[in-house]
Scaffold this motif. Structure first.
Motif: not given
Length: 371
Positions: A4-7, A21-26, A77-80, A317-318
């Motif tokens: 899952e995306p880490l954003v 900071i989230v990974r997916g919906t966590t 994986d990205g910056i929001a 963002g994720a």
């Protein structure tokens, strides 16, 4: 979970520097640096003070979030970042910081909408949002009813305040009652010991010919202030707790009544409530009662996720990354009046992903500048 995306998300639309900071919906980290105490003596948020506070807090708050999450910036994986709406100067601090980190890390950049982020944050608490979802967003700057079919691309306005937002009215009445700033929490506290039926304050825009989903709290604010002034002019003691309870009841009555009506009219069986005023205890209780009666499932995040925070920005963002939405370009700028119909700002600069993956997006991707 590792797939899952880490954003990392940055929120600076008003007076709080939020980094999540989230990974997916966590949710992995939710760091906040608030400047509310610096604004309290002015009785409201001072834009210049907020901007300077964001500038000072940005790097320490990002570092704290990374440490709390136990991840390296290189793993993102990205910056929001919140691109709008909000205070222009405050937004510019966040957007500039996000661009800097994204460029240095060689990561895609996502400029997202503050209001859409308030909706998306509920995924961190209750899982993926149903489509469609009706959202009632209530804060110091917004009182809106929104219908979300796709939180990343299709959010439709149903109604909004035509004057004061609900949170703004709370602040102003708290000031009249000499209760300090911010007004929401203190009025909620006093109202718990008061009688919500003690004073018949007006319910704005609830007549048969009034807009079904719009809100107005200016008349209510004026009516409460005049009632208090009349008591003081007569030399009588103002029953602060009863005033707080009656005022609060007038606000939440209108908010919940219109939100439930919108759900029924649109055939939507889920209502999400977000924004700072969503932390109000009476709003939560009345919304639950009315939703249960109407057969509507209520979703309200825990209070800390209702107020402005970086977690909500990271959550959206994720979702952008997961759904393959285009990254923003280097031409991304702050837009203090960004419409909710734009959940994110793709841009047209070289940072935008044109469907060939993110490796090509930044020329510095192979030589990481962040240490």
């Amino acid at each position: 979970m590792a797939d899952e995306p880490l954003v990392l998300g940055i929120e600076t639309s008003c007076d709080e520097t939020g980094v999540g900071i989230v990974r997916g919906t966590t949710l992995l980290a939710d760091a906040i640096a608030s400047s509310v105490d610096e604004h309290a003596r002015f009785g409201g948020v001072v834009p210049e003070v907020a901007s300077r506070a964001h500038l000072e807090a940005m790097v320490p708050t990002i570092d704290r979030a990374l440490k709390e999450a136990g991840v390296s910036a290189k793993d993102l994986d990205g910056i929001a970042v919140t691109a709008g709406p909000g205070l222009a100067g405050a937004l510019l601090v966040g957007v500039s910081a996000a661009k800097t980190y994204a460029y240095a890390l060689g990561k895609p950049l996502y400029g997202v909408n503050h209001l859409a982020s308030h909706i998306c944050v509920d995924q961190l608490e209750h899982g993926p949002l149903p489509e469609p979802t009706m959202a009632l967003l209530v804060s110091g700057g917004h009182s809106s009813l929104l219908l979300s079919f796709d939180i990343t691309s299709d959010v439709r306005p149903m109604g909004a305040t035509i004057d004061d937002a609900a949170g703004e009215a709370f602040d102003k009445i708290a000031r009249v009652l000499n209760l300090g700033f911010p007004g929401g929490p203190v009025i909620d506290r006093y109202a718990r010991e008061g009688d919500p039926g003690a004073i018949a304050f007006p319910r704005g825009l609830t007549g048969p010919r009034d807009p079904a989903y719009d809100f107005s709290f200016s008349g209510l604010k004026t009516a409460v202030a005049r009632w208090i002034e009349a008591k003081r002019a007569a030399g009588e003691e103002v029953p602060v707790r009863d005033v707080a309870a009656s005022f609060q009841e007038a606000v939440v009555d209108v908010l919940t009544r219109k939100a439930v009506r919108a759900c029924k009219d649109e055939g939507v069986d889920h209502l999400m409530i977000g924004g700072g005023v969503a932390a109000n205890s009476r709003l939560r209780v009345l919304a639950q009662v009315r939703c249960e009666k109407a057969g509507i499932r209520l979703r309200v995040p825990r209070p800390k996720l209702c107020t402005d925070n970086g977690a909500m920005v990271a959550a959206l963002g994720a979702e952008m990354v997961a759904r393959g939405r285009a990254a923003s370009g280097w031409d991304l700028s702050a837009d203090s009046s960004l419409p909710v119909t734009d959940p994110h700002v793709p841009g047209s600069g070289p940072a935008r992903d044109h469907g060939h993956g993110h490796d090509h997006v930044h020329e510095v991707a192979k030589d990481n500048l962040y240490s």
